[in-house]
Scaffold this motif. Structure first.
Motif, mmCIF file in Angstrom:
data_model
loop_
_atom_site.group_PDB
_atom_site.id
_atom_site.type_symbol
_atom_site.label_atom_id
_atom_site.label_comp_id
_atom_site.label_asym_id
_atom_site.label_seq_id
_atom_site.Cartn_x
_atom_site.Cartn_y
_atom_site.Cartn_z
ATOM 1 N N PRO A 189 0.816 -1.210 0.000
ATOM 2 C CA PRO A 189 0.000 0.000 0.000
ATOM 3 C C PRO A 189 0.853 1.264 0.000
ATOM 4 O O PRO A 189 1.734 1.426 0.837
ATOM 5 N N SER A 193 -0.383 4.825 -5.225
ATOM 6 C CA SER A 193 -0.966 3.703 -5.977
ATOM 7 C C SER A 193 -2.448 3.515 -5.702
ATOM 8 O O SER A 193 -3.071 2.593 -6.238
ATOM 9 N N LEU A 194 -3.035 4.388 -4.883
ATOM 10 C CA LEU A 194 -4.462 4.263 -4.582
ATOM 11 C C LEU A 194 -5.318 4.537 -5.819
ATOM 12 O O LEU A 194 -4.940 5.350 -6.664
ATOM 13 N N HIS A 195 -6.464 3.903 -5.891
ATOM 14 C CA HIS A 195 -7.374 4.147 -7.009
ATOM 15 C C HIS A 195 -7.719 5.630 -7.104
ATOM 16 O O HIS A 195 -7.738 6.216 -8.198
ATOM 17 N N ASN A 240 -4.083 -0.891 -14.958
ATOM 18 C CA ASN A 240 -3.284 -1.821 -14.173
ATOM 19 C C ASN A 240 -2.081 -2.366 -14.913
ATOM 20 O O ASN A 240 -0.987 -2.430 -14.373
ATOM 21 N N VAL C 182 -14.585 4.490 -4.170
ATOM 22 C CA VAL C 182 -13.523 4.118 -3.236
ATOM 23 C C VAL C 182 -12.993 5.297 -2.429
ATOM 24 O O VAL C 182 -12.319 5.108 -1.421
ATOM 25 N N PRO C 189 -3.061 4.717 2.868
ATOM 26 C CA PRO C 189 -2.769 3.571 1.999
ATOM 27 C C PRO C 189 -3.249 2.256 2.606
ATOM 28 O O PRO C 189 -2.922 1.916 3.736
ATOM 29 N N LYS C 190 -4.069 1.556 1.841
ATOM 30 C CA LYS C 190 -4.573 0.231 2.233
ATOM 31 C C LYS C 190 -4.556 -0.644 0.997
ATOM 32 O O LYS C 190 -4.889 -0.169 -0.085
ATOM 33 N N GLU C 191 -4.243 -1.910 1.170
ATOM 34 C CA GLU C 191 -4.205 -2.812 0.014
ATOM 35 C C GLU C 191 -5.536 -2.784 -0.742
ATOM 36 O O GLU C 191 -5.565 -2.716 -1.967
ATOM 37 N N SER C 193 -7.581 -0.530 -1.270
ATOM 38 C CA SER C 193 -7.894 0.712 -1.990
ATOM 39 C C SER C 193 -6.954 0.977 -3.160
ATOM 40 O O SER C 193 -7.079 2.003 -3.830
ATOM 41 N N LEU C 194 -6.033 0.059 -3.414
ATOM 42 C CA LEU C 194 -5.093 0.246 -4.528
ATOM 43 C C LEU C 194 -5.825 0.185 -5.874
ATOM 44 O O LEU C 194 -6.805 -0.537 -6.015
ATOM 45 N N HIS C 195 -5.308 0.907 -6.843
ATOM 46 C CA HIS C 195 -5.906 0.871 -8.175
ATOM 47 C C HIS C 195 -5.944 -0.551 -8.715
ATOM 48 O O HIS C 195 -6.948 -0.990 -9.287
ATOM 49 N N SER C 196 -4.867 -1.298 -8.504
ATOM 50 C CA SER C 196 -4.806 -2.664 -9.024
ATOM 51 C C SER C 196 -5.854 -3.567 -8.384
ATOM 52 O O SER C 196 -6.257 -4.572 -8.966
ATOM 53 N N GLU C 197 -6.290 -3.234 -7.184
ATOM 54 C CA GLU C 197 -7.268 -4.071 -6.475
ATOM 55 C C GLU C 197 -8.704 -3.620 -6.740
ATOM 56 O O GLU C 197 -9.647 -4.390 -6.547
ATOM 57 N N VAL C 198 -8.890 -2.360 -7.085
ATOM 58 C CA VAL C 198 -10.233 -1.794 -7.181
ATOM 59 C C VAL C 198 -10.743 -1.745 -8.620
ATOM 60 O O VAL C 198 -11.899 -2.084 -8.888
ATOM 61 N N ARG D 282 -13.480 -9.368 -10.107
ATOM 62 C CA ARG D 282 -12.084 -9.322 -10.588
ATOM 63 C C ARG D 282 -11.368 -10.662 -10.421
ATOM 64 O O ARG D 282 -10.356 -10.888 -11.053
#
Lengths: 343, 343, 343, 343
Positions: A189, A193-195, A240, C182, C189-191, C193-198, D282
Motif C-alpha cells: 500500500p 498507488s491508490l485508485h 493496471n 472508493v 494507503p490500504k491494500e 484501496s489500490l488501483h490494481s485491487e479496485v 475481478r
C-alpha cells in the motif's frame, strides 16, 4: 510423457509471484512445489489471491521452511536488496530466475551508484545473465542465475537495441517517452498507488532519474560499441497492466522498420506491425507478446518507434518463465502461448 | 447590480455545449437564453444531460427557431465545417465564440490542406481572432468572432510559445509527446471511444498527421519569426478529461523555467511549478487552470517541459467563456474560479 | 458587503478536508483561517493536494498551534475516535461541524456496541445534532455541534425516511443494496484501496455488519415510531466518487413517488425524477445534489427506490458546509450550487 | 494424437466472436476453419482485433462463402433475430452452438412476448437445448443445437436454481440485484457504451423489464415445480468484464450454503466459498470460473447469495466452448482451465 520439474516461488504474495502461479497453472511440465511469503506464511494462496483459489497449491511458508532438495528451479520474486541476501543463501546448484533488480547491472560501481548501496553478493552478480531472452538466449540456456530485466527497460530495449546494432539511427538522439500501468508499483500500500490517486489522471514520475536508465546505458552502450546515453521520461497510466514506449530517433523509417523486422523474424512472441501502424497496450494485455510499430514523422529523418508489452507478463513473470523453460531444457513457449485478454 | 448578458449555445447536445452550461450555471452576469441541437430539438437539457436537470434552462430548439435579437453573444459548439456555414448566416453584429476548428487557421491554403476542403466563409476567417487568451487578450477584447483553439494545440502552445519568444530553445528540436482523455472525441458513438476499447489501454493515434499541427506551425512560426516545424505524437488515455504534453527541447533548464514564470506572472489561470516538478492531469480536472513544469534531463542541454489542462474546460468551453467575458467587458475570471475536482 | 466568517479545518490532509477547501474556495462569506494536519504540519496545502496550489491558504499546522480566538466555526475532518478527543478540548463556545462517526449515534450503548469502545465525551454526544439537513434543519440552525452523517447512511435515509413517515411502505421489508466509490475509504494507503485491487472489479464488503446500520436503525425507528431493522449490503465500485442505493420496498409505486416528491418539494439540492426513471452516480459527481428515482417492479406491490449522491460532497463535506451555512446564519446554498461535473 | 475438429465462427467481429478465437487459440483439439463477418468480409482478424494478430487464422468471409462440408461445429455469435435466420439455412446435420437469445426460450409465446416478434424457426426452437452446462450436461452431449444462456441469467441461475431444487428458500421472495460490465453491450457504437458515459459512474438500467427475466421464469418455474417470479434489477458497472449478482432470499444460511456446495461438488468451474465470504468479479476475470458466496443477514431468516462470472467467458464464449467440447466428445474442460487474470 515428459519429465515434470519442481519449482519454488519465493515471494509469492506480490503481483509477480501471483502472475507466475497463474502462468504455471496450465504449464504441462512444471509443478509448483513450494510458495513462500514471510509475513503471510501459513495462509493459503487462495486467501491471499482469491483468483487462484481453484488451484491445488502448497501453503505459503517462510523461506527457511523450504526443502530445496527436490526443487529444480527457484523463481525469486522478492524486493530489491532482499533478493541478493536470499539468493546468496540458496544451494549453489539450484537454478534461479530472479525478478528483482539485484543482478541486472554488470558493473558493481554502476549498481552502487543507481541503487544506493554496495552489492552484497558480487560473485553472484558476476555469474548472472541478463534475462532479455531474444538477445541472450544461448547464455540463458546454460545459466544458473538469470536476472530478469526491468519492465520499462525491456520495453525500451526491444525498440532500440536492433537499431543500434544495425547502425540505422543516430545514437546521440534517442528519446524514450514511456507510459506504464500501476501494477508495476506492486501490492504494497502506497498513497501514490491508490485508485483515488491513479484513476482519471496521468503524470510523469522519476523524470530523468529512473533506475532503469542503468539498464539502458548498459545494453545500448554494449550494442553500439560506444557510450550511449538516452533521455527517458516515464509516466503513470490510469490502468493496471501495460507499458508503451514511444521512442523518438533519427534515421530512415524503412531502414528502422527493416532492422526490427529482421531481428525479430522467427521470434515466437515478437510482432512487428506493418510500417506506419502503432500498437496499443490493451492488445498485449495478460500475454507474453510484444507489439512493435514504426511510424515516419512528417519531418524527414525523424522516426517514432513504438513498443508495448504487459509489465507483469513479458515484462516480468512471463519473461521469467520463458527463461526458466530454456534453463530446464523445455520448449521456450511452454505455458506462454495464451492470447491477450481483450477487452 | 451589474448588467446581465444573454447568450445562446448552438450545438448544446455535445460535451462542449454541456460544459458551457455547467460553467455558466453559476456565472453572475450571463444568462442562457437559447440552446440549440438540431436532432434533439424539443427535448429538455435535463433529458439529454441528466447532470443538468436541476437547472432552469430553455428547451433545445433548432437554430432557425432562435430569435437572435435579444442575444448578446453566441457560443458555437458545432462540428467542424458545419460551424462556418452556420456562423455565416448569423447576424453580422452578433458576437460569436466558435469552439470548432473552422476559424483557427489564418491562411486559407493551409486550412484547405489540413481540413480537406476550401473554406466557405473567407471573410469571417479573415476577421477571426485566435482564442488563446493569454497571448491575444487585447485582440479578443475587441473581436466580434473568436476562434477557440484546439485543445491539444493549447496544451502544447502554453509550454512552447514563451520559449520561442524568449529565444531560449533551439527551434529545430521540439518534440511534443502528448496524451489526452477520450472526451475530446465527443459524444457521437464511435467504436474507438467505447469503454471496452478505451479503458485499460493506451496507444498513439494520428501520429505525425494530427490537424492541430497546423496550429502549432502557425503560432510557433509567428512567435519565432522564422519557420518552425515540430514533431507531435498524440496518445489516447483511458480517462475522460485531461491532456498532458511532455515537450522535449534543447536549452538551459533555468532559462526555460524563467521564461515560463515571467510570461505567466499575474495570469489568473496559469500555474508554473517550481523547477524540477512535474504536473498531473488529475490536478486540473474540471477547472480552467493550466499547470506547467520544467525538469532538467540528466543530459546537459536537454529539458522536459510539461503542460496540462482539462480539454473540456481550459482546452475548450472554459477558454470560450474566458474569451466571452473579455468580449462582453466582464471580469475575465467570472464563473471560472472553481477549484479542480480531485479525487 | 456581508460579514466574512473565519473557519478552521482540522484534519485537512484527507479527502474530506481537501473537499471542504475546494468548496470554500469560491464561498462568498467564508475564509479559511487555519488548516491542521498533525503528520504533515509545516507543509503547504499545495504540496499535499496539488489541485489546490492556485489558492492562497494558510500552511498546515498542528492543532495545538491554532489560535481559536478568531475562529467562528471549526470543521473536524479527523478519524473516528480521534475526533471526540479533539473536540472535547476545543473552546466550548466554538461552533463545530464534525465529519466523523463520533457523534452520530444518540444512544451511548448503541455507539459502544457498533464502535467497540465507550464514548469518551458523553456530554458532547448528548448535545450533538444529526446533520441530515433536510430533516434537522431547525435544530442545526441553533446547534453548536453538528454530527455529519455517514455517506452511505445519508444515501439510504434520503430514499426511505419519507416513506416511513408517510406510512406508504411495509417497515418489515426494506432491503438496501448499495454501491459506493472508493474515495470513501480515505487517503490512508490500504491494500484494498489500490488501483490494481479496485479497478475492473466489484464486490460486496462488510455485508450485514456495516456500521452505518446503526444510523439506519436510529433514524428509521424514530421515523416509524416502532423498531425498524433493515437489510444492508454495501458494494465497492471501481470509481472514485458516488454512491447509489437500490432500495427494495413493498408499497404502491405512485404513493412512494408522491411521498418523496412532496417531502423534497422546495429543497434546493433534492431532485426527484419522474416515476419510472432511475438516476446515475455520474450525474451528481462533485456536486451537492441528490437524485432520487422510483421504478415499479413487474410484481405488483414491489417497488425499487434509487438514491444517489457524491460521497465526498453531499455525503460529507458539502453537507458539512450546508450545515455550517445554517449555523452561521448564511444562505444555506452558499458555495454549493456548482453543477455536477460530467463527463 | 487425438482427432482435430474443424469449427466455424459466424459473427467473428464482435466481442463474443473474438473471445471464442482467444479461447480456441490454445485448444488442443479444435481448429478454426472459417470466420465470418458480413460487413468486414475480406479483412484479417488481426485488423479487426489486433490482440489476435499473432495467430494464423482464416480471413473473414461472408457466411455464404463458407463451405460447411468440412466443418464439425459452428459457433453462431450473431445478433438476436439474425441468428435464427442464419441457423435455419445451415446444413441440418451441422452441430451448432448459438450465443444469441434466439433459442433460449422453450415456449414460443413467451419468446414472442419478450422479444417482440414471432419466432421464425419454430422447429429449431423445439430442438434446442438450454446451454447451462451444469444442469443440462446430458442433453447437451447429444444435442445438435445448443442455445447459450443469457450472461446475466446464468449468473443468477447458478445462485438460485440449487436452492429451489433443494427447497431451502421461499420461492415468493427472491430479489436479484445484479451489476454487469459494459462489454456485454457489444462492440456496436452506442452513446451509452462510450467511455465518457460509462466510467466513473453506476446506474440501474432496464429495471424490471430486462429480457433475461424470461430465462429466470422458465428455469425457476421448472426447478420449483410451481410458478416462480423474481424481482431483477440490473446495473451497469464502469468496467469491461464481470457480472456479480447479489441475491436476497429467505431461508437458513447453512442450508443455503449446503445446497450450493453439494450441487457444485465435483464441478470443474464452480467454486463455492466458505460460508460468510463474498466473491468479487475481478477474481474470475477472463476465466471460465464461477465464484459463489453465502452470507447470513443480521436478521434471522434472511440470506444473501453472491454469484460472479465473466460475462464474455463463462457467461458466453467460455460456456459455448464448454458445450462444444461435450458435443464433440472432447474433455469438457479442454481449452478452458486458464486461471483468471488479476490484477
Amino acid at each position: 510423457m515428459s519429465k515434470t520439474f519442481n519449482v519454488a516461488i519465493l515471494g509469492a504474495s506480490g503481483y509477480t509471484g501471483a502472475e507466475l502461479v497463474r502462468l504455471i497453472a496450465t504449464h504441462p511440465s512444471i509443478r509448483i512445489a513450494a510458495l513462500t511469503a514471510d509475513r503471510k506464511a501459513g495462509q493459503s494462496m487462495g486467501e491471499v489471491f482469491p483468483h487462484l483459489r481453484h488451484l491445488d497449491l502448497p501453503r505459503l511458508t517462510a523461506i527457511d521452511a523450504v526443502d530445496f532438495a527436490g526443487i529444480d528451479l527457484a523463481f525469486c520474486a522478492l524486493p530489491h536488496a532482499t533478493s541478493q541476501e536470499v539468493i546468496a543463501k540458496l544451494p549453489r546448484d539450484l537454478k534461479v530466475v530472479d525478478l528483482s533488480a539485484d543482478f541486472r547491472i554488470r558493473d558493481p560501481e554502476v549498481y552502487a551508484k543507481w541503487y544506493g548501496h554496495e552489492h552484497l553478493a558480487l560473485d553472484l552478480q558476476a555469474e548472472a545473465v541478463y534475462g532479455l531472452t531474444e538477445f541472450y538466449r544461448d547464455e540463458i540456456k546454460s545459466a544458473r542465475l538469470v536476472a530478469g530485466t526491468g519492465c520499462n527497460a525491456a520495453t525500451g530495449i526491444y525498440a532500440i537495441l536492433p537499431l543500434l546494432r544495425a547502425g540505422v539511427i543516430d545514437p546521440e538522439m534517442i528519446l524514450i517517452d514511456l507510459a506504464t500501468g500501476v501494477s508495476g508499483a506492486g501490492r504494497s500500500p502506497k498513497e501514490g498507488s491508490l485508485h483515488s490517486e491513479v484513476s482519471e489522471g496521468y503524470h510523469a514520475y522519476n523524470v530523468a532519474k529512473h533506475r532503469h536508465l542503468a539498464e539502458f546505458d548498459q545494453e545500448f552502450t554494449k550494442a553500439a560499441g560506444r557510450p550511449v546515453e538516452v533521455t527517458f521520461t516515464p509516466h503513470l497510466l490510469p490502468q493496471n497492466r501495460g507499458i508503451l514506449a514511444t521512442v523518438y530517433v533519427r534515421g530512415e523509417p524503412e531502414a528502422v522498420h527493416k532492422a526490427l523486422a529482421e531481428t525479430y523474424a522467427g521470434e515466437p512472441f515478437m510482432v512487428v506491425l506493418p510500417l506506419g501502424e502503432a500498437p496499443a497496450t490493451r492488445h498485449v494485455r495478460g500475454s507474453n507478446f510484444v507489439h512493435l510499430g514504426v511510424v515516419p514523422d512528417r519531418r524527414p529523418g525523424w522516426v517514432m518507434v513504438f513498443s508495448t508489452l504487459d509489465n507483469l507478463t513479458k515484462g516480468s513473470s512471463g519473461q521469467a518463465l520463458q527463461n526458466a523453460n530454456l534453463m530446464l531444457g523445455l520448449p521456450e513457449t511452454a505455458g506462454l502461448m495464451a492470447a491477450p485478454l481483450f477487452p
